[in-house]
Design a protein around this motif. Sequence first.
Motif: not given
Length: 495
Positions: A470-495
């Motif tokens: 959930t954090t990753l999905a929300h943050a990616k949208l916010v960063i792209r809206e802010a102008g960010g282009k290069s994004i890498r993610t690390d999902a913590f699954l199962g929490y």
Amino acid sequence: MDTFLGRVTMYRLVLALLLVLAAYAFVLSGLGLLAFSPKELGATLAAAVVTSWGGTRMMAMIVRTRPHTESSLITGLLLFFVMFPSDAAAGVGGIAAAGLIAAASKYLVAFRGRHIFNPAAFGAAAVTLLGLGAAAWWAANPAMLPVVLLCTIVILYRTRKLTMGAVFLVLAVGILVMRLTAGGTDPASALQLVLVSYPVLFLLGFMLTEPLTLPPRRWQQLLVAALVAIVLSLQISIGPVFIGPEYALLIGNAVAFTMGQRRRIRLRYTESRQLTPTSVEVSFAPAKPVRFKPGQYMELTLPHARPDRRGIRRIFSISSSPGDASVRFGLRLSDPPSSFKSALLNLRPGASVNATMVAGDFVLPANPAVPLMLLAGGIGVTPFLSQLRSMEGTDQGRDIVLVYVVSTPTELGYVDELSRSRVILFCPGNPGPLPEGWIHGGTGFPTAKDLRSLIPDVDRRHAYISGSPTTLAHAKLVIREAGGKSIRTDAFLGY
């Protein structure tokens, strides 16, 4: 989807998908849509699963270790789909031999406790060479294709191997189609023939993705996938031996073995400390120095009584620096905690725990001049701890700002460790006194406006996000809206 799939381990997910595929095969056989009768399938399934399970338990007793039941069942089911189905004594005997050889290979064809080859592929290749049986890869069938395709997509998505899968399919399918076209088959018919009659999807989804026989870095995985695809599609023979799918995979396994941590990692539990009311950090002393890059993860194996659906193996991001004497992991505790985490926290100092692998690509750019924005949600700060700790006392001089998002002031962890870093905190309520240089950016999740205001050059920074899906999905949208282009993610699954 990440949250749903993250509720079970990969072992249980793959086991469940194989069981669904097996049930589907029996239905197709009963309807006369497969070339094999239910009796032949039943005899093959029983021989493969029983010998793989029994052989694993027998070998575990001999070497005095605990067997991994789910792994043995997966191996048996894979052999069910790989070996030529039969209910004749000779055929069943060959299948049984494949199961026993596959089980033994995990312990005998291994280096310092780590097996080298995919057990099912090794068992199938061995009985073929010995003339005891034959691999048929009968899961490659027009009637089976829809379910095999769906299962493959689920596994690739859950393991974050979609790019690797694309490389494998483009090369394998492309070369096979070109070979068939060169032989006079029209392109459309060639493509259809490859997809329904060659085991490219089953091999990719259920066998090439096996984590213990893959190298740790993404570029290495792409290289191995390309190698397996090329060997598979060339369909060459060496003397009397046809290099089929099982041999292509074994060749890829051998190359992958040279790239990774080539031994089982033995850890001795030392202590744990409470980070927040819902998170702790556990520390281990490795028997030998562990090679890893800041931001990578480690899979721990902890056999315990009555394991829940999460099983006895779990993946945790490493929070310590590669130069530290201890290997540390930060982890979040649910209420109630999983059986694995309960067993982990109940360990006594000196207890031994094995790690099966170190892997991951959530590492910082090699060029220290690249400006970075790290965004962590709660315990997702763990890999960033490793990265920031590794830079202490060095002259890297990286330009890094950490955006740290927590749900309550009490969930703010690692304050002392982060006190010398540039941190923008988003936390509801009053977080209390903050280290010098920290900024309380807001009480909710950061917006694009917040990021542009607090980090004016956000559009030129490489963004790294770590936390829940959930954090990753929300943050990616916010960063792209802010102008960010290069994004890498690390999902913590199962929490």
